[in-house]
Design an enzyme around this catalytic site. Structure first.
Site, PDB file in Angstrom:
ATOM      1  N   LEU A   9      56.052  39.166  71.807  1.00 52.48           N
ATOM      2  CA  LEU A   9      54.931  37.686  71.609  1.00 52.48           C
ATOM      3  C   LEU A   9      53.640  38.907  72.152  1.00 52.48           C
ATOM      4  O   LEU A   9      54.453  40.609  72.583  1.00 52.48           O
ATOM      5  CB  LEU A   9      54.430  36.963  72.479  1.00 52.48           C
ATOM      6  CG  LEU A   9      53.637  35.899  73.158  1.00 52.48           C
ATOM      7  CD1 LEU A   9      53.819  34.956  72.202  1.00 52.48           C
ATOM      8  CD2 LEU A   9      53.808  35.747  74.467  1.00 52.48           C
ATOM      9  N   ALA A  31      50.699  38.704  72.960  1.00 52.29           N
ATOM     10  CA  ALA A  31      50.280  39.066  74.034  1.00 52.29           C
ATOM     11  C   ALA A  31      50.524  40.083  75.096  1.00 52.29           C
ATOM     12  O   ALA A  31      49.568  40.157  76.158  1.00 52.29           O
ATOM     13  CB  ALA A  31      49.317  37.681  74.782  1.00 52.29           C
ATOM     14  N   SER A  32      52.092  40.513  74.696  1.00 56.44           N
ATOM     15  CA  SER A  32      53.067  41.238  75.735  1.00 56.44           C
ATOM     16  C   SER A  32      52.441  42.165  75.454  1.00 56.44           C
ATOM     17  O   SER A  32      52.647  43.188  75.051  1.00 56.44           O
ATOM     18  CB  SER A  32      54.349  40.291  75.738  1.00 56.44           C
ATOM     19  OG  SER A  32      55.011  42.131  76.475  1.00 56.44           O
ATOM     20  N   PRO A  33      51.624  43.134  76.813  1.00 59.27           N
ATOM     21  CA  PRO A  33      51.565  44.573  77.319  1.00 59.27           C
ATOM     22  C   PRO A  33      52.938  45.750  76.383  1.00 59.27           C
ATOM     23  O   PRO A  33      52.180  46.273  75.778  1.00 59.27           O
ATOM     24  CB  PRO A  33      51.164  45.218  78.867  1.00 59.27           C
ATOM     25  CG  PRO A  33      50.597  43.134  78.588  1.00 59.27           C
ATOM     26  CD  PRO A  33      51.586  42.557  77.924  1.00 59.27           C
ATOM     27  N   ARG A  73      52.437  45.196  72.450  1.00 62.60           N
ATOM     28  CA  ARG A  73      52.372  46.103  72.246  1.00 62.60           C
ATOM     29  C   ARG A  73      52.073  47.457  72.189  1.00 62.60           C
ATOM     30  O   ARG A  73      52.102  48.631  71.230  1.00 62.60           O
ATOM     31  CB  ARG A  73      50.808  45.824  72.672  1.00 62.60           C
ATOM     32  CG  ARG A  73      50.045  44.620  72.260  1.00 62.60           C
ATOM     33  CD  ARG A  73      48.327  44.002  73.022  1.00 62.60           C
ATOM     34  NE  ARG A  73      48.837  43.181  74.242  1.00 62.60           N
ATOM     35  CZ  ARG A  73      48.103  43.756  75.052  1.00 62.60           C
ATOM     36  NH1 ARG A  73      47.445  44.725  75.620  1.00 62.60           N
ATOM     37  NH2 ARG A  73      47.993  42.450  76.427  1.00 62.60           N
TER      38      ARG A  73
END
Length: 221
Positions: free
Chosen positions: A9, A11-13, A16
């Site tokens: 996802l 939004a997940s650090p 990323r």
């Protein structure tokens, strides 16, 4: 090269961090969204890939890896044209590893996770000690940077990718005071100039921030 698939996802650090590494390596891959907020990571199909049901999960030619730190080290070791992002020199690598462990055990586990976990279960008042823990993280990072441009020394490494993904998420919880933390602020701006930064981290960090703001949380006094 086998087919690479990254599950996660944006939004997940940690997801990323993997995206930043893949972008830096210029390695083609397929991104498959797994919405952990909707518990898609608990599906039978995903549990077969990763019984720990975490993101990111990397599929490389039918083999599955999880934990962002393991993934990004693997990616550089296998696909890097040079070792600059994860140096083979033992001392330089040890510094990178220390920063990765700091991200895992302190920034993510003791900083971000201790706030997001209660928020995502409906709690909107967070103990002030969690605020203090994040301030301490910023203090450590300012010290770690010293006179260096990057978090593990004079060159960009996977430690930068791992830490910037989480720190730019922490900013949605406790704003980073650029006057108090000029080195951390300059470091973030330095990474933001990378041509792949926005797609790999910037967009997801903003999405994460929007999710946090919608909780209307506050710290206890």
């Amino acid at each position: 090269m086998g087919k690479l698939i990254l599950y996660g996802l944006e939004a997940s650090p940690p997801v990323r961090a993997a995206k930043l590494t893949l972008a830096a390596l210029e390695v083609p891959y397929e991104f498959v969204e797994v919405n952990t907020l909707a518990k898609e990571n608990l599906s039978e199909a995903f549990l077969k890939k990763n019984p720990q049901h975490t993101v990111p999960t990397l599929e490389d030619d039918g083999h599955f890896l999880w934990d962002s730190h393991a993934i990004i080290a693997y990616l550089v070791s296998k696909y890097g044209k040079t070792d600059s992002l994860y140096p083979k020199d033992l001392l330089q690598r040890a510094v990178v590893d220390q920063r990765l462990h700091f991200e895992s055990g302190v920034i993510f586990a003791n900083g971000l996770r201790t706030v997001t976990k209660p928020l995502f279960t409906g709690q909107t008042t967070i103990p002030k000690e969690r605020y203090d823990a994040i301030i301490e993280i910023y203090d450590f990072l300012e010290t770690f940077l010293g006179d260096n441009d990057y978090i593990a020394g004079g060159q960009l490494t996977i430690a930068d990718f791992s830490i910037v993904s989480t720190v730019t998420s922490l900013e949605a919880i406790v704003e980073l005071d650029a006057a108090k933390y000029p080195k951390v602020s300059a470091w973030i701006k330095r990474l933001q100039k990378l041509p792949y930064y926005e797609e790999a981290n910037g967009n997801g960090a903003r999405t994460f921030g929007d999710i946090i703001k919608k909780t209307n949380f506050k710290f206890s006094t």
